[in-house]
Design a protein around this motif. Structure first.
Motif, PDB file in Angstrom:
ATOM      1  N   THR A   1      -8.450 -10.483   4.108  1.00 44.98           N
ATOM      2  CA  THR A   1      -7.886 -11.589   3.333  1.00 44.98           C
ATOM      3  C   THR A   1      -6.370 -11.500   3.196  1.00 44.98           C
ATOM      4  OG1 THR A   1      -8.368 -10.348   1.306  1.00 44.98           O
ATOM      5  CG2 THR A   1     -10.002 -11.962   2.012  1.00 44.98           C
ATOM      6  N   LYS A   2      -5.828 -10.306   3.236  1.00 45.33           N
ATOM      7  CA  LYS A   2      -4.383 -10.125   3.046  1.00 45.33           C
ATOM      8  C   LYS A   2      -3.784  -9.579   4.333  1.00 45.33           C
ATOM      9  CE  LYS A   2      -1.186  -8.287  -0.486  1.00 45.33           C
ATOM     10  NZ  LYS A   2      -0.796  -9.531  -1.122  1.00 45.33           N
ATOM     11  N   ILE A   3      -3.041 -10.422   5.049  1.00 45.58           N
ATOM     12  CA  ILE A   3      -2.495 -10.050   6.356  1.00 45.58           C
ATOM     13  C   ILE A   3      -1.006 -10.369   6.388  1.00 45.58           C
ATOM     14  CG2 ILE A   3      -2.617 -10.436   8.849  1.00 45.58           C
ATOM     15  CD1 ILE A   3      -5.500 -11.330   8.475  1.00 45.58           C
ATOM     16  N   GLY A   4      -0.210  -9.456   6.890  1.00 42.40           N
ATOM     17  CA  GLY A   4       1.231  -9.669   7.015  1.00 42.40           C
ATOM     18  C   GLY A   4       1.632  -9.909   8.459  1.00 42.40           C
ATOM     19  N   SER A   5       2.824 -10.452   8.627  1.00 43.30           N
ATOM     20  CA  SER A   5       3.364 -10.701   9.965  1.00 43.30           C
ATOM     21  C   SER A   5       4.704  -9.987  10.081  1.00 43.30           C
ATOM     22  CB  SER A   5       3.549 -12.202  10.200  1.00 43.30           C
ATOM     23  OG  SER A   5       4.288 -12.432  11.382  1.00 43.30           O
TER      24      SER A   5
ATOM     25  N   ASP B   1       0.810  -1.233   0.000  1.00 42.51           N
ATOM     26  CA  ASP B   1       0.000   0.000   0.000  1.00 42.51           C
ATOM     27  C   ASP B   1       0.839   1.277   0.000  1.00 42.51           C
ATOM     28  OD1 ASP B   1      -2.497  -1.221  -0.117  1.00 42.51           O
ATOM     29  OD2 ASP B   1      -2.644  -1.442   2.050  1.00 42.51           O
ATOM     30  N   ALA B   2       2.155   1.149  -0.221  1.00 41.66           N
ATOM     31  CA  ALA B   2       3.014   2.335  -0.187  1.00 41.66           C
ATOM     32  C   ALA B   2       2.851   3.209  -1.424  1.00 41.66           C
ATOM     33  CB  ALA B   2       4.480   1.917  -0.044  1.00 41.66           C
TER      34      ALA B   2
ATOM     35  N   ASN C   1       1.174  -5.893  -4.260  1.00 38.51           N
ATOM     36  CA  ASN C   1       1.392  -5.493  -2.869  1.00 38.51           C
ATOM     37  C   ASN C   1       0.358  -4.451  -2.429  1.00 38.51           C
ATOM     38  OD1 ASN C   1       2.529  -3.600  -4.591  1.00 38.51           O
ATOM     39  ND2 ASN C   1       4.110  -2.989  -3.153  1.00 38.51           N
ATOM     40  N   SER C   2      -0.891  -4.737  -2.751  1.00 41.27           N
ATOM     41  CA  SER C   2      -2.014  -3.903  -2.322  1.00 41.27           C
ATOM     42  C   SER C   2      -2.960  -4.763  -1.494  1.00 41.27           C
ATOM     43  CB  SER C   2      -2.756  -3.334  -3.536  1.00 41.27           C
ATOM     44  OG  SER C   2      -3.970  -2.725  -3.148  1.00 41.27           O
ATOM     45  N   THR C   3      -3.496  -4.198  -0.401  1.00 45.18           N
ATOM     46  CA  THR C   3      -4.436  -4.963   0.419  1.00 45.18           C
ATOM     47  C   THR C   3      -5.807  -5.046  -0.246  1.00 45.18           C
ATOM     48  OG1 THR C   3      -4.861  -2.923   1.664  1.00 45.18           O
ATOM     49  CG2 THR C   3      -3.325  -4.501   2.630  1.00 45.18           C
TER      50      THR C   3
ATOM     51  N   LEU D   1      -3.995   3.567   6.616  1.00 42.47           N
ATOM     52  CA  LEU D   1      -3.844   2.669   5.472  1.00 42.47           C
ATOM     53  C   LEU D   1      -2.484   1.985   5.436  1.00 42.47           C
ATOM     54  CD1 LEU D   1      -5.009   1.525   2.837  1.00 42.47           C
ATOM     55  CD2 LEU D   1      -4.102   3.530   1.651  1.00 42.47           C
ATOM     56  N   ASP D   2      -1.410   2.708   5.737  1.00 43.29           N
ATOM     57  CA  ASP D   2      -0.076   2.114   5.644  1.00 43.29           C
ATOM     58  C   ASP D   2       0.257   1.205   6.825  1.00 43.29           C
ATOM     59  OD1 ASP D   2       0.051   4.148   7.443  1.00 43.29           O
ATOM     60  OD2 ASP D   2       1.851   5.082   6.640  1.00 43.29           O
ATOM     61  N   THR D   3      -0.698   1.043   7.774  1.00 49.29           N
ATOM     62  CA  THR D   3      -0.477   0.117   8.899  1.00 49.29           C
ATOM     63  C   THR D   3      -1.425  -1.080   8.851  1.00 49.29           C
ATOM     64  OG1 THR D   3      -2.033   1.224  10.407  1.00 49.29           O
ATOM     65  CG2 THR D   3       0.225   2.074  10.343  1.00 49.29           C
ATOM     66  N   ILE D   4      -2.381  -1.051   7.943  1.00 50.47           N
ATOM     67  CA  ILE D   4      -3.413  -2.095   7.899  1.00 50.47           C
ATOM     68  C   ILE D   4      -2.810  -3.479   7.717  1.00 50.47           C
ATOM     69  CG2 ILE D   4      -5.263  -3.044   6.456  1.00 50.47           C
ATOM     70  CD1 ILE D   4      -6.308  -0.214   6.087  1.00 50.47           C
ATOM     71  N   TYR D   5      -1.860  -3.615   6.814  1.00 50.74           N
ATOM     72  CA  TYR D   5      -1.345  -4.937   6.435  1.00 50.74           C
ATOM     73  C   TYR D   5      -0.734  -5.670   7.627  1.00 50.74           C
ATOM     74  CZ  TYR D   5       1.229  -8.492   3.820  1.00 50.74           C
ATOM     75  OH  TYR D   5       1.721  -9.681   3.359  1.00 50.74           O
ATOM     76  N   PHE D   6       0.026  -4.957   8.451  1.00 52.06           N
ATOM     77  CA  PHE D   6       0.699  -5.595   9.583  1.00 52.06           C
ATOM     78  C   PHE D   6      -0.097  -5.482  10.894  1.00 52.06           C
ATOM     79  CE2 PHE D   6       4.526  -4.755   6.912  1.00 52.06           C
ATOM     80  CZ  PHE D   6       4.937  -6.068   6.782  1.00 52.06           C
TER      81      PHE D   6
END
Length: 816
Positions: free
Chosen positions: A286-290, A48-49, A190-192, A272-277
């Motif tokens: 559906t798209k989650i990072g660790s 999402d960058a 690389n988009s959520t 938005l830039d913190t959603i993934y992690f």
């Protein structure tokens, strides 16, 4: 000078191609492995960058009281309400992702996932259009924006703007036509948010219904809400005001707010830039990072490169031992120290660049394997990933400078110090080399211990008795045909039991209700699970006290439930079963006959106590559990069935035929969800990924360490050739000489083991703290790792030391 060095380098490789091949091989493996890690980490950290407003866009997520999860589902009318009442909200967009439609192509149905969104979707996010105009998306409710990929797939090279696609939704008898009003660039991987079709959100049936029906306006939460609020400075204050605004709106719509609980209106704002992690606890994400996994990969990549640098230096220091005369001759002919430094530096740069080229050449071959190993779907594009490639090339060049510089520093004494009587004395320089070997051994021992403990924990998880049958029970949705499904299933010999009720294993999310024991002050929080009289048999729960619940009818279903308020509860006395932990937490001496109430239960009486169950992941302690039926007006849309799993295909086939026979003609996609079971591999996916990663890293470390030990044993034996010859002349046996040469390696293995044990113990203790139920850190695992490393090290160096020890002493002493 450059061409001269290149010519000498090529000539030297030609003469010693085997040694140089081994040297470059070790570095290549490390650089190839670290490049794939770098690729993954780079993509993960850039999710999402590409959105220019990413620091000013927030997604609202709902927080439920006493729940371990948050939800992205919000009321469709919430965005407009916030824009009208909160000045920070400049704009908003609602989306409904992952909706299924059927694309009609030549009378054939092709299922596609589409995204419904407000027209402001393209103003807030940076999803750029290649053709068409967003203005038409605002005006035309039957318009659709498609991706470049789908435009190419459906229309080839033809301009699709103004053309139509035919779709079918929910098995409607009539198809619909949508006009293509724009083509957008393919959404980056690389988009959520992912989709190939964007439809106007007014086209969504539920959004449309809640828009035209004032009574249903706040009846259901299902849209994802993103707000553009560039002036927010305190997200906590903002979400508190969101709660206040929504709560006041509910009080108005409910005529004063009777039975409303403000705790049901709590929200978090995710930038938005913190959603993934920051979405591990968010349902429907559906798209989650660790971030933990990314940090582990960064460490693995760094250590891999560090090992490669150490190994490369070890190999080349040995090679430089044979080049001392060459360097001294150059010194006599006028070469300065700087000239020698430049030569070593350029040779190192050439080697790492060769490794980089090999990395790019092997990428297509190894990519799928690495994807499966790490668990990612990113692809490499030379054009779109120029920054990634250039940044990694910069790292590789820096490594070349570092290795060349270290090689020069460690070789300085041998090259620039002359000893006319004894020649070159390398004894002192071997200390640094042995430290490098010791570091490699330490890493290998530590990794071996870690992988053994991770496998031990995973085996513990897989064999842990959960207290119920998790293998032979599945969940089905009757889709309204309750009686038909039950009657038909009862006739199947492979079906053992059928129960109307919730899923027992709450692995993704659960809510704990506040329970109050009547006639006492005891209170606790418990998980309430709905299940009828067959529930105990279906899940094979062990009853410790009392009896099973009797058959009971569910409370009358209220077709319209006031969301945010209290659901309709029956006043009848409901029989329930409770777990051992419930009894202990409630401090009940004689639990049978005890009456209690909770958020969704007015009157419940305990008629039985069952053995504790692990119905959440082993990360969390056992929760108090209540099982009963007919508490309230909430419908139960699930059956739990116990069956012989060898007949699973027959069961699926039967269910599909049954539903088709009862008029579910749009069953193509639902077939995938006929039967749902607990997927423990998905629950413990992080641990399985970590195990695979450690296994691969351990193999790499082992290989690099072996190369390093072979190199150092080769060079040590060469430096002690005359000493070995003298000892043999004086009567030393082959075994004595091998012991003399091998004892240094044994000493370094022991030192590495002593250092590795406490560090590994601490790391694994911290990792196991993630689990409420875990394996023990057994002493034999440490001993096994140390013994295995010692055996590998001795086998690796012994063939070289045996060769040196069995050599004829005359050959080594004839020039003396």
């Amino acid at each position: 000078m450059l061409f001269k060095i290149l010519r000498e380098y090529i000539r030297r490789i030609t003469r010693n191609y085997k040694i140089y091949a081994v040297s470059i091989l070790g570095m290549s493996i490390a650089i190839i492995a670290s490049f794939h890690i770098y690729h993954f980490v780079y993509k993960e950290l850039s999710v999402d960058a590409f959105h220019t407003k990413r620091e000013d866009i927030y997604r609202l997520v709902t927080k439920y009281p006493n729940s371990n999860t948050r939800s992205v589902q919000t009321y469709p009318s919430l965005g407009g309400l916030l824009k009208d009442n909160l000045p920070e909200v400049n704009d908003f967009t609602r989306i409904v992702p992952n909706s299924i439609i059927y694309l009609i192509i030549n009378d054939n149905k092709q299922d596609e996932e589409v995204l419904f969104a407000d027209p402001s979707f393209f103003d807030i996010f940076d999803f750029k259009l290649k053709q068409g105009d967003v203005g038409k998306f605002k005006e035309n409710i039957n318009g659709v924006v498609i991706s470049e990929k789908k435009a190419k797939e459906l229309f080839g090279n033809k301009n699709p703007i103004g053309d139509f696609i035919e779709i079918n939704r929910n098995g409607n008898p009539e198809n619909e036509k949508l006009e293509i009003i724009a083509v957008m660039e393919n959404i980056p991987e690389n988009s959520t948010i992912q989709t190939d079709f964007v439809l106007n959100i007014s086209k969504d049936n539920i959004v449309h219904y809640t828009t035209i029906n004032e009574k249903a306006k706040w009846s259901v939460a299902f849209t994802h809400l993103y707000v553009y609020a560039p002036t927010i400075t305190d997200t906590k204050n903002f979400t508190n005001r969101v709660t206040d605004v929504l709560f006041e709106e509910f009080k108005k719509s409910r005529g004063g707010g009777a039975n409303l609980n403000k705790a049901n209106f709590q929200y978090d704002a995710q930038r938005l830039d913190t959603i993934y992690f920051d979405s591990a606890d968010v349902t429907n994400q559906t798209k989650i990072g660790s971030r933990q996994f990314v940090n582990i990969l960064i460490l693995v990549g760094f250590l891999t490169l560090l090992l490669a640098v150490f190994n490369y230096i070890l190999m080349n220091l040995g090679l430089n031992l044979n080049r001392v005369k060459e360097f001294k001759t150059k010194r006599y002919l006028g070469a300065s120290k700087f000239n020698i430094y430049v030569q070593l530096l350029l040779e190192s740069l050439i080697n790492v660049l060769i490794c980089f080229v090999l990395t790019l050449l092997t990428y297509p071959i190894l990519n799928e394997f690495i994807k499966n190993l790490i668990g990612f779907e990113y692809n490499l594009s030379v054009w779109h990933d120029k920054t990634l490639l250039l940044s990694y090339l910069t790292i590789i060049i820096c490594i070349g400078f570092i290795t060349g510089t270290l090689e020069f520093i460690l070789s300085h004494r041998a090259i620039f110090t002359a000893d006319k009587e004894k020649g070159v004395n390398w004894t002192h320089s071997w200390i640094s080399k042995k430290v490098m070997i010791g570091f490699q051994l330490f890493l290998f021992i530590g990794l071996t211990m870690c992988i053994l403990f991770v496998k031990k924990q995973i085996n513990y998880i897989e064999t842990k008795d959960l207290g119920f049958d998790s293998e032979n029970v599945a969940t089905i949705s009757p889709y309204g045909f309750n009686e038909v499904v039950i009657n038909e299933l009862k006739s199947k010999s492979y079906v053992n039991a059928i129960s109307i009720g919730d899923i027992l294993y709450q692995y993704s999310s659960f809510i704990l209700e506040d329970v109050k024991i009547k006639d006492s002050q005891n209170e606790l929080q418990a998980m309430v699970i709905r299940g009828d009289t067959n529930y105990l048999k279906t899940y094979n729960l062990k009853l410790l006290q009392g009896r099973n619940i009797k058959s009971s009818k569910p409370a009358k279903y209220a077709p319209y439930i006031q969301v945010g308020g209290s659901i309709e509860k029956t006043n009848d006395l409901i029989e329930v079963l409770v777990s051992e932990t419930f009894v202990n937490k409630a401090n009940l001496k004689s639990p049978l006959g005890t009456v209690f109430e909770s958020n969704n239960i007015n009157n419940a009486v305990i008629v039985g106590v069952f053995k504790d169950i692990h119905n959440t992941s082993l990360y969390t302690p056992i929760k108090p559990v209540v099982i009963g039926f007919g508490f309230n007006s909430l419908p139960i849309g699930m059956f739990q069935i116990s069956y012989d799993k060898t007949y699973e295909k027959d069961l699926k086939s039967f269910l599909k035929d049954l539903y088709l026979k009862n008029g579910m003609t749009y069953f193509d996609r639902i077939e995938d969800n006929l039967l749902s079971k607990v997927d423990f591999k998905d629950i413990y996916k992080k641990e399985l990924q970590l195990k695979r990663l450690l296994e691969a890293f351990t193999v790499i470390v082992l290989f690099i360490s072996l190369l390093g030990m072979i190199a150092i044993s080769l060079f040590i034996t060469e430096s002690k050739t005359k000493e070995i010859g003298i000892r043999k002349v004086n009567g030393a046996t082959i075994n004595e000489i091998m012991l003399m040469l091998n004892k240094d390696f044994m000493k370094w293995v022991i030192i590495a083991f002593i250092i590795a044990v406490p560090i590994t113990y601490y790391i694994m203790s911290k990792w196991l703290e993630n689990f409420a139920y875990k394996t023990s850190l057994s002493w034999w695992v440490f001993a096994l790792a140390g013994g295995f490393t010692l055996v590998v090290a001795l086998l690796t160096v012994s063939w070289q030391t045996y060769k040196a020890a069995s050599k004829n002493p005359v050959e080594s002493l004839r020039d003396e």
